[in-house]
Motif scaffolding. Structure first.
Motif, mmCIF file in Angstrom:
data_model
loop_
_atom_site.group_PDB
_atom_site.id
_atom_site.type_symbol
_atom_site.label_atom_id
_atom_site.label_comp_id
_atom_site.label_asym_id
_atom_site.label_seq_id
_atom_site.Cartn_x
_atom_site.Cartn_y
_atom_site.Cartn_z
ATOM 1 N N UNK A 170 9.524 -26.840 -18.551
ATOM 2 C CA UNK A 170 10.033 -28.093 -19.114
ATOM 3 C C UNK A 170 9.982 -28.085 -20.640
ATOM 4 N N UNK A 171 8.890 -27.594 -21.212
ATOM 5 C CA UNK A 171 8.754 -27.574 -22.666
ATOM 6 C C UNK A 171 9.161 -26.238 -23.272
ATOM 7 N N UNK A 172 9.642 -25.352 -22.438
ATOM 8 C CA UNK A 172 10.082 -24.056 -22.937
ATOM 9 C C UNK A 172 8.980 -23.356 -23.720
ATOM 10 N N UNK A 173 8.026 -22.861 -22.989
ATOM 11 C CA UNK A 173 6.859 -22.199 -23.581
ATOM 12 C C UNK A 173 7.261 -21.106 -24.557
ATOM 13 N N UNK A 174 6.490 -20.983 -25.592
ATOM 14 C CA UNK A 174 6.694 -19.955 -26.619
ATOM 15 C C UNK A 174 5.922 -18.713 -26.174
ATOM 16 N N UNK A 175 6.647 -17.680 -25.801
ATOM 17 C CA UNK A 175 5.995 -16.471 -25.300
ATOM 18 C C UNK A 175 5.755 -15.429 -26.389
ATOM 19 N N UNK A 176 6.020 -15.786 -27.657
ATOM 20 C CA UNK A 176 5.786 -14.863 -28.761
ATOM 21 C C UNK A 176 4.523 -15.169 -29.543
ATOM 22 N N UNK A 177 3.631 -15.946 -28.957
ATOM 23 C CA UNK A 177 2.404 -16.345 -29.646
ATOM 24 C C UNK A 177 1.352 -15.246 -29.608
ATOM 25 N N UNK A 178 0.342 -15.402 -30.427
ATOM 26 C CA UNK A 178 -0.803 -14.490 -30.368
ATOM 27 C C UNK A 178 -1.463 -14.597 -29.008
ATOM 28 N N UNK A 179 -1.514 -15.842 -28.485
ATOM 29 C CA UNK A 179 -2.093 -16.078 -27.166
ATOM 30 C C UNK A 179 -1.494 -17.368 -26.593
ATOM 31 N N UNK A 180 -1.085 -17.327 -25.336
ATOM 32 C CA UNK A 180 -0.639 -18.522 -24.620
ATOM 33 C C UNK A 180 -1.597 -18.734 -23.459
ATOM 34 N N UNK A 181 -2.339 -19.826 -23.518
ATOM 35 C CA UNK A 181 -3.301 -20.145 -22.469
ATOM 36 C C UNK A 181 -2.628 -21.123 -21.507
ATOM 37 N N UNK A 182 -2.494 -20.719 -20.258
ATOM 38 C CA UNK A 182 -1.922 -21.601 -19.233
ATOM 39 C C UNK A 182 -3.067 -22.287 -18.500
ATOM 40 N N UNK A 183 -2.934 -23.587 -18.344
ATOM 41 C CA UNK A 183 -3.961 -24.398 -17.685
ATOM 42 C C UNK A 183 -3.308 -25.200 -16.563
ATOM 43 N N UNK A 184 -4.110 -25.717 -15.619
ATOM 44 C CA UNK A 184 -3.521 -26.393 -14.463
ATOM 45 C C UNK A 184 -2.972 -27.796 -14.732
#
Length: 182
Positions: free
Chosen positions: A71-85
């Protein structure tokens, strides 16, 4: 202070000044050696901020609930992307990974995050500095209202003073850095 959490819009707003100040903040955070912690999106002011920090060589940590990744179009070029529930974990994870907090222009989500982290500070759950980047006087009506709550006896001046504000990224970062050194 090394990690600064920024709350801001997943939209860019109507004024080019919002985008410009957001880009300047991202660049300035990286130039000062701060890690950016934010909501993890690549759209709106969120994307502008992350890209500016990354382009300036900074470290960027995004935190996004699984249901918002698309929905928010996650940024996959980050130093780190933390996915949470869920959203509760998002806010807690962002707070746990930050030494200070900044709110830029945004909507209901930005306001909710700002007031929650301010309340946590008021309750003694953290002693991290918090500030508003008052671009184009976006937050001036809110600041007037908050000052009125002090005058009307619903908020102590010390609580109001916890929320710093400035019109430029450099001035706000200087205030936060000075506040964090106390």
């Amino acid at each position: 202070m090394s990690r600064i959490c920024v709350y801001l819009g997943s939209r860019e707003g109507n004024s080019p000044a919002f985008r410009h100040a957001t880009h300047e903040l991202g660049h300035t955070l990286a130039a000062r050696g701060h890690t950016l912690v934010y909501g993890g999106a690549r759209v709106g002011l969120m994307g502008v901020l992350a890209n500016a920090a990354l382009d300036a060589g900074g470290e960027v940590i995004g935190v996004m609930p699984d249901h918002l990744v698309e929905r928010e179009l996650a940024h996959f070029g980050l130093s780190e992307l933390i996915r949470v529930p869920n959203m509760h974990e998002r806010k807690a994870t962002m707070a746990a990974n930050a030494d200070a907090f900044i709110a830029l222009p945004g909507g209901i989500g930005t306001f909710e995050e700002l007031f929650e982290i301010w309340t946590w500070g008021y309750l003694g759950l953290h002693e991290k500095p918090l500030g508003l980047l008052n671009v184009e006087s976006f937050y001036s009506p809110l600041l007037t209202f908050l000052n009125s709550t002090v005058q009307q006896g619903f908020m102590a001046q010390a609580t109001r003073d916890m929320l710093l504000d400035a019109e430029t990224p450099a001035a706000l970062l200087e205030a936060l850095e000075s506040s964090g050194d106390r």
